[in-house]
Motif scaffolding. Structure first.
Motif, mmCIF file in Angstrom:
data_model
loop_
_atom_site.group_PDB
_atom_site.id
_atom_site.type_symbol
_atom_site.label_atom_id
_atom_site.label_comp_id
_atom_site.label_asym_id
_atom_site.label_seq_id
_atom_site.Cartn_x
_atom_site.Cartn_y
_atom_site.Cartn_z
ATOM 1 N N ASP A 90 27.079 -16.221 -37.272
ATOM 2 C CA ASP A 90 25.998 -15.590 -36.511
ATOM 3 C C ASP A 90 26.409 -14.160 -36.184
ATOM 4 O O ASP A 90 27.596 -13.858 -36.099
ATOM 5 C CB ASP A 90 25.776 -16.319 -35.176
ATOM 6 N N PHE A 91 25.428 -13.325 -35.940
ATOM 7 C CA PHE A 91 25.739 -11.934 -35.589
ATOM 8 C C PHE A 91 26.642 -11.860 -34.350
ATOM 9 O O PHE A 91 27.562 -11.055 -34.302
ATOM 10 C CB PHE A 91 24.447 -11.134 -35.369
ATOM 11 N N GLU A 92 26.394 -12.720 -33.369
ATOM 12 C CA GLU A 92 27.191 -12.703 -32.135
ATOM 13 C C GLU A 92 28.669 -13.003 -32.412
ATOM 14 O O GLU A 92 29.558 -12.438 -31.782
ATOM 15 C CB GLU A 92 26.661 -13.721 -31.116
ATOM 16 N N ARG A 93 28.914 -13.891 -33.346
ATOM 17 C CA ARG A 93 30.275 -14.274 -33.712
ATOM 18 C C ARG A 93 31.009 -13.077 -34.342
ATOM 19 O O ARG A 93 32.223 -12.961 -34.251
ATOM 20 C CB ARG A 93 30.140 -15.372 -34.734
ATOM 21 N N LEU A 94 30.232 -12.218 -34.996
ATOM 22 C CA LEU A 94 30.835 -11.087 -35.703
ATOM 23 C C LEU A 94 31.340 -10.006 -34.746
ATOM 24 O O LEU A 94 31.976 -9.048 -35.165
ATOM 25 C CB LEU A 94 29.819 -10.502 -36.708
ATOM 26 N N ALA A 95 31.095 -10.195 -33.441
ATOM 27 C CA ALA A 95 31.640 -9.260 -32.443
ATOM 28 C C ALA A 95 33.118 -9.566 -32.156
ATOM 29 O O ALA A 95 33.827 -8.731 -31.589
ATOM 30 C CB ALA A 95 30.843 -9.356 -31.143
ATOM 31 N N PRO A 141 25.096 -7.835 -32.582
ATOM 32 C CA PRO A 141 26.301 -8.640 -32.345
ATOM 33 C C PRO A 141 26.622 -8.787 -30.850
ATOM 34 O O PRO A 141 27.364 -9.693 -30.471
ATOM 35 C CB PRO A 141 27.406 -7.861 -33.062
ATOM 36 N N VAL A 142 26.073 -7.919 -30.015
ATOM 37 C CA VAL A 142 26.379 -8.010 -28.576
ATOM 38 C C VAL A 142 25.185 -8.574 -27.791
ATOM 39 O O VAL A 142 25.078 -8.404 -26.585
ATOM 40 C CB VAL A 142 26.887 -6.671 -27.988
ATOM 41 N N ARG A 143 24.316 -9.274 -28.525
ATOM 42 C CA ARG A 143 23.213 -9.995 -27.886
ATOM 43 C C ARG A 143 23.795 -11.110 -27.011
ATOM 44 O O ARG A 143 24.886 -11.592 -27.252
ATOM 45 C CB ARG A 143 22.368 -10.594 -29.016
ATOM 46 N N GLY A 144 23.051 -11.502 -26.002
ATOM 47 C CA GLY A 144 23.515 -12.588 -25.126
ATOM 48 C C GLY A 144 23.908 -12.026 -23.779
ATOM 49 O O GLY A 144 23.748 -10.820 -23.532
#
Ligand code: HPA
Length: 273
Positions: A90-95, A141-144
């Motif tokens: 997921d994009f978030e994991r890529l952070a 990637p910094v969503r959430g």
């Protein structure tokens, strides 16, 4: 909370237990550019698998090792093998990698990649400094829930690829006789290469090169205030520019051919930033 501060800290603490001192510069090596890690001295190599909460490379041309050591008198941490959305992350994991870099002390990061040339003035073997990117697909990637230890909820990305670092790279290019283009990196989700029509659209929108990486790292770095220098090696002309298919073989071949030139450039840049 899915990925709270402690999640990243656990990974960074594991690495700091091994290397003891903080590092200053981060380096992310793209497809077929892993050989560049040869320029690092006094290496400590840590397998991604050993690092808690880290990710694992699934692409063959990416090694999957964190290499910590020195280039000149600068302490560097290098990812030989990076992570991409097309692998299923997921994009978030890529952070994760860049946030771990931040906790290791990294102030500046050099992101390298292999990319297809959209700009018809480019040719395989050219090196492009990324002046900006276009990412119109997928979330941030910094969503959430925002993690204030890293940065603010809303943040500026108008100088994400730091101008001062590009200026230093340009001076080095002139001095060392390495021609450098400067252009816009267009992010594609992959893993398929693009259609000729997609490339035409990307060109109209202002893209000069296309690739499947880098942007999540640059955005994560901008959030936690790490300066970014992005360097694309043009390994092929993008789909439809030439009357031939895009192949991974040409990407790997150009990557290997450019090794020396890229090593020289990156070494000099690290000396001077
Ligand atoms: N498209 C997307 N990614 C790439 C390419 C391309 O043509 N070449 C190297 N990475």
């Amino acid at each position: 909370m899915k990925y709270a501060y402690g999640y990243y800290k656990k990974a960074a603490d594991h690495i700091l237990d091994i290397i003891k001192d903080q590092v200053e510069i981060g380096l992310v090596l793209g497809s077929a550019l892993g050989g560049i890690s040869d320029i690092i001295q006094d290496k400590v190599v840590i397998d991604y698998k050993e690092i808690p909460n880290f990710l694992m490379s699934t692409v063959e041309s990416h090694a999957g090792k964190l290499i910590i050591g020195k280039i000149g008198d600068k302490k560097v941490v290098c990812m030989s093998g990076r992570f991409h959305y097309y692998e299923g992350y997921d994009f978030e994991r890529l952070a994760v990698p860049i946030r771990v870099f931040k906790l290791l002390g990294v102030k500046k990061v050099i992101l390298t990649n292999a990319a297809g040339g959209i700009n018809t003035d480019y040719k395989p073997g050219d090196i492009m400094l990324i002046k900006d990117h276009i990412k119109l697909t997928g979330p941030s990637p910094v969503r959430g829930v925002n993690i204030p230890e890293f940065g603010d909820r809303f943040f500026d990305v108008s100088n994400m690829y730091t101008k001062q670092l590009r200026e230093i790279a340009k001076e080095i290019g002139i001095r060392e006789g390495i021609e450098l283009k400067e252009g816009v990196y267009y992010f594609a989700v992959g893993p398929q290469f693009e259609t000729p029509s997609e490339i035409k659209a990307m060109r109209i929108l202002g893209g000069d090169a296309v690739g499947m990486s880098t942007v999540t790292e640059a955005i994560t770095a901008a959030h936690c205030k790490i300066e970014v220098l992005g360097i694309s090696l043009i390994t092929n002309m993008a789909a439809g520019v030439l009357d031939q298919p895009v192949t991974t073989e040409e990407v790997d071949l150009e990557g290997r051919k450019a090794k020396e030139k890229m090593e020289k450039l990156i070494t000099q840049i690290i000396y001077e930033i």
